[in-house]
Design a protein around this motif. Structure first.
Motif, PDB file in Angstrom:
ATOM      1  N   TYR A 173       0.842  -1.188   0.000  1.00 22.88           N
ATOM      2  CA  TYR A 173       0.000   0.000   0.000  1.00 22.88           C
ATOM      3  C   TYR A 173       0.880   1.241   0.000  1.00 22.88           C
ATOM      4  O   TYR A 173       1.948   1.241   0.603  1.00 22.88           O
ATOM      5  CB  TYR A 173      -0.902   0.010   1.242  1.00 22.88           C
ATOM      6  CG  TYR A 173      -1.834  -1.171   1.277  1.00 22.88           C
ATOM      7  CD1 TYR A 173      -3.034  -1.136   0.575  1.00 22.88           C
ATOM      8  CD2 TYR A 173      -1.499  -2.318   1.966  1.00 22.88           C
ATOM      9  CE1 TYR A 173      -3.886  -2.234   0.592  1.00 22.88           C
ATOM     10  CE2 TYR A 173      -2.349  -3.417   1.983  1.00 22.88           C
ATOM     11  CZ  TYR A 173      -3.531  -3.360   1.286  1.00 22.88           C
ATOM     12  OH  TYR A 173      -4.365  -4.451   1.289  1.00 22.88           O
ATOM     13  N   PRO A 174       0.428   2.311  -0.655  1.00 24.20           N
ATOM     14  CA  PRO A 174       1.234   3.537  -0.645  1.00 24.20           C
ATOM     15  C   PRO A 174       1.357   4.100   0.761  1.00 24.20           C
ATOM     16  O   PRO A 174       0.406   4.049   1.540  1.00 24.20           O
ATOM     17  CB  PRO A 174       0.447   4.493  -1.541  1.00 24.20           C
ATOM     18  CG  PRO A 174      -0.797   3.812  -1.943  1.00 24.20           C
ATOM     19  CD  PRO A 174      -0.801   2.439  -1.407  1.00 24.20           C
ATOM     20  N   TYR A 200       3.465   7.153   1.057  1.00 22.52           N
ATOM     21  CA  TYR A 200       3.906   8.523   0.849  1.00 22.52           C
ATOM     22  C   TYR A 200       3.051   9.198  -0.205  1.00 22.52           C
ATOM     23  O   TYR A 200       2.534   8.549  -1.109  1.00 22.52           O
ATOM     24  CB  TYR A 200       5.359   8.574   0.356  1.00 22.52           C
ATOM     25  CG  TYR A 200       6.358   8.005   1.305  1.00 22.52           C
ATOM     26  CD1 TYR A 200       6.727   8.701   2.449  1.00 22.52           C
ATOM     27  CD2 TYR A 200       6.950   6.774   1.062  1.00 22.52           C
ATOM     28  CE1 TYR A 200       7.653   8.182   3.336  1.00 22.52           C
ATOM     29  CE2 TYR A 200       7.878   6.241   1.934  1.00 22.52           C
ATOM     30  CZ  TYR A 200       8.233   6.959   3.069  1.00 22.52           C
ATOM     31  OH  TYR A 200       9.141   6.436   3.937  1.00 22.52           O
ATOM     32  N   LEU A 201       2.969  10.505  -0.107  1.00 23.75           N
ATOM     33  CA  LEU A 201       2.387  11.327  -1.155  1.00 23.75           C
ATOM     34  C   LEU A 201       3.500  12.255  -1.616  1.00 23.75           C
ATOM     35  O   LEU A 201       4.043  13.030  -0.822  1.00 23.75           O
ATOM     36  CB  LEU A 201       1.209  12.144  -0.627  1.00 23.75           C
ATOM     37  CG  LEU A 201       0.637  13.168  -1.592  1.00 23.75           C
ATOM     38  CD1 LEU A 201       0.031  12.479  -2.806  1.00 23.75           C
ATOM     39  CD2 LEU A 201      -0.380  14.037  -0.894  1.00 23.75           C
ATOM     40  N   VAL A 202       3.877  12.138  -2.885  1.00 22.87           N
ATOM     41  CA  VAL A 202       4.933  12.968  -3.448  1.00 22.87           C
ATOM     42  C   VAL A 202       4.299  13.893  -4.474  1.00 22.87           C
ATOM     43  O   VAL A 202       3.613  13.434  -5.389  1.00 22.87           O
ATOM     44  CB  VAL A 202       6.026  12.100  -4.120  1.00 22.87           C
ATOM     45  CG1 VAL A 202       7.089  12.984  -4.739  1.00 22.87           C
ATOM     46  CG2 VAL A 202       6.627  11.129  -3.120  1.00 22.87           C
ATOM     47  N   GLN A 203       4.517  15.169  -4.299  1.00 21.08           N
ATOM     48  CA  GLN A 203       3.970  16.142  -5.239  1.00 21.08           C
ATOM     49  C   GLN A 203       5.105  16.652  -6.119  1.00 21.08           C
ATOM     50  O   GLN A 203       6.152  17.068  -5.629  1.00 21.08           O
ATOM     51  CB  GLN A 203       3.342  17.306  -4.482  1.00 21.08           C
ATOM     52  CG  GLN A 203       2.754  18.354  -5.384  1.00 21.08           C
ATOM     53  CD  GLN A 203       2.096  19.474  -4.602  1.00 21.08           C
ATOM     54  OE1 GLN A 203       1.786  19.332  -3.423  1.00 21.08           O
ATOM     55  NE2 GLN A 203       1.889  20.584  -5.253  1.00 21.08           N
ATOM     56  N   HIS A 215       0.297   8.939 -10.641  1.00 17.69           N
ATOM     57  CA  HIS A 215      -1.040   8.471 -10.292  1.00 17.69           C
ATOM     58  C   HIS A 215      -2.089   9.526 -10.626  1.00 17.69           C
ATOM     59  O   HIS A 215      -3.139   9.203 -11.174  1.00 17.69           O
ATOM     60  CB  HIS A 215      -1.096   8.104  -8.806  1.00 17.69           C
ATOM     61  CG  HIS A 215      -0.310   6.880  -8.507  1.00 17.69           C
ATOM     62  ND1 HIS A 215       1.008   6.919  -8.127  1.00 17.69           N
ATOM     63  CD2 HIS A 215      -0.654   5.575  -8.562  1.00 17.69           C
ATOM     64  CE1 HIS A 215       1.448   5.684  -7.961  1.00 17.69           C
ATOM     65  NE2 HIS A 215       0.451   4.847  -8.207  1.00 17.69           N
ATOM     66  N   TYR A 216      -1.809  10.774 -10.292  1.00 16.47           N
ATOM     67  CA  TYR A 216      -2.765  11.856 -10.502  1.00 16.47           C
ATOM     68  C   TYR A 216      -2.051  13.062 -11.103  1.00 16.47           C
ATOM     69  O   TYR A 216      -0.882  13.302 -10.803  1.00 16.47           O
ATOM     70  CB  TYR A 216      -3.415  12.292  -9.181  1.00 16.47           C
ATOM     71  CG  TYR A 216      -4.170  11.193  -8.490  1.00 16.47           C
ATOM     72  CD1 TYR A 216      -5.521  10.983  -8.760  1.00 16.47           C
ATOM     73  CD2 TYR A 216      -3.553  10.359  -7.578  1.00 16.47           C
ATOM     74  CE1 TYR A 216      -6.219   9.973  -8.134  1.00 16.47           C
ATOM     75  CE2 TYR A 216      -4.247   9.337  -6.945  1.00 16.47           C
ATOM     76  CZ  TYR A 216      -5.577   9.150  -7.226  1.00 16.47           C
ATOM     77  OH  TYR A 216      -6.269   8.148  -6.606  1.00 16.47           O
ATOM     78  N   ARG A 232      -6.840  10.927 -13.029  1.00 12.07           N
ATOM     79  CA  ARG A 232      -6.128   9.732 -12.592  1.00 12.07           C
ATOM     80  C   ARG A 232      -5.522   9.061 -13.822  1.00 12.07           C
ATOM     81  O   ARG A 232      -6.210   8.796 -14.800  1.00 12.07           O
ATOM     82  CB  ARG A 232      -7.076   8.772 -11.884  1.00 12.07           C
ATOM     83  CG  ARG A 232      -6.379   7.510 -11.381  1.00 12.07           C
ATOM     84  CD  ARG A 232      -7.315   6.554 -10.694  1.00 12.07           C
ATOM     85  NE  ARG A 232      -7.761   7.103  -9.429  1.00 12.07           N
ATOM     86  CZ  ARG A 232      -9.029   7.148  -9.038  1.00 12.07           C
ATOM     87  NH1 ARG A 232      -9.982   6.685  -9.814  1.00 12.07           N
ATOM     88  NH2 ARG A 232      -9.360   7.654  -7.879  1.00 12.07           N
ATOM     89  N   ASP A 273      -4.228   3.486  -7.733  1.00 17.04           N
ATOM     90  CA  ASP A 273      -3.417   3.380  -6.520  1.00 17.04           C
ATOM     91  C   ASP A 273      -2.926   1.961  -6.264  1.00 17.04           C
ATOM     92  O   ASP A 273      -1.984   1.749  -5.517  1.00 17.04           O
ATOM     93  CB  ASP A 273      -4.211   3.857  -5.301  1.00 17.04           C
ATOM     94  CG  ASP A 273      -4.560   5.331  -5.371  1.00 17.04           C
ATOM     95  OD1 ASP A 273      -3.897   6.078  -6.117  1.00 17.04           O
ATOM     96  OD2 ASP A 273      -5.505   5.740  -4.683  1.00 17.04           O
ATOM     97  N   ARG A 278       2.075   0.680  -9.193  1.00 12.63           N
ATOM     98  CA  ARG A 278       3.187   1.598  -9.002  1.00 12.63           C
ATOM     99  C   ARG A 278       3.417   2.362 -10.291  1.00 12.63           C
ATOM    100  O   ARG A 278       3.664   1.760 -11.340  1.00 12.63           O
ATOM    101  CB  ARG A 278       4.437   0.805  -8.619  1.00 12.63           C
ATOM    102  CG  ARG A 278       5.646   1.660  -8.327  1.00 12.63           C
ATOM    103  CD  ARG A 278       6.808   0.813  -7.928  1.00 12.63           C
ATOM    104  NE  ARG A 278       7.185  -0.032  -9.066  1.00 12.63           N
ATOM    105  CZ  ARG A 278       8.302  -0.735  -9.125  1.00 12.63           C
ATOM    106  NH1 ARG A 278       9.127  -0.738  -8.132  1.00 12.63           N
ATOM    107  NH2 ARG A 278       8.571  -1.458 -10.180  1.00 12.63           N
ATOM    108  N   HIS A 303       8.474   6.750 -12.606  1.00  7.29           N
ATOM    109  CA  HIS A 303       8.872   8.147 -12.492  1.00  7.29           C
ATOM    110  C   HIS A 303      10.218   8.420 -13.139  1.00  7.29           C
ATOM    111  O   HIS A 303      10.909   9.340 -12.756  1.00  7.29           O
ATOM    112  CB  HIS A 303       8.913   8.560 -11.017  1.00  7.29           C
ATOM    113  CG  HIS A 303       7.589   8.415 -10.349  1.00  7.29           C
ATOM    114  ND1 HIS A 303       6.511   9.211 -10.640  1.00  7.29           N
ATOM    115  CD2 HIS A 303       7.150   7.537  -9.428  1.00  7.29           C
ATOM    116  CE1 HIS A 303       5.478   8.836  -9.924  1.00  7.29           C
ATOM    117  NE2 HIS A 303       5.840   7.818  -9.180  1.00  7.29           N
TER     118      HIS A 303
END
Length: 113
Positions: A58-59, A61-64, A88-89, A99, A103, A106, A109
């Motif tokens: 499961y994720p 972290y949230l990386v912006q 993801h978004y 989207r 989620d 993976r 990047h």
């Protein structure tokens, strides 16, 4: 709720274009015009981390990120057959949330552009 406002225009239809455990979207049964640059999340188990449970992670972290490309170019990059990058978004400058990768998977990047 976020799920009510997220647009799935570029989300691959996993019922029509499924992945088998361990497969990557960009190399298996691509869906034209959708984001295919992703693979299964996996949870490493065992001391040598060689055994993996696919789809069990499961994720956490949230990386912006900020892209210098406009929204249309970002869509083009994420949906090209040769693409090696995704997210993801993506939030457009007008606030619309799209989207590209579920989620459950993976997103890649790494970019070669």
């Amino acid at each position: 709720m976020l799920a009510d406002v997220v647009k799935n225009d570029y989300l691959r239809d996993m019922d029509r274009y499924p992945l088998k455990h361990g497969e990557s979207g960009e190399t298996t049964n691509r869906e034209t015009g959708k984001c295919n640059t992703f693979n299964y999340r996996f949870k490493k188990i065992g001391p040598d981390e060689k055994d993996r449970l696919y789809g069990e992670a499961y994720p956490i972290y949230l990386v912006q990120h900020h892209t210098v490309a406009k929204f249309e170019r970002t869509v083009d990059i994420f949906t090209q057959e040769k693409s090696t990058v995704s997210a993801h978004y993506v939030i457009d400058t007008n606030g619309s949330v799209y989207r590209f990768v579920s989620d459950l998977y993976r997103a890649y990047h790494e970019s070669v552009f």
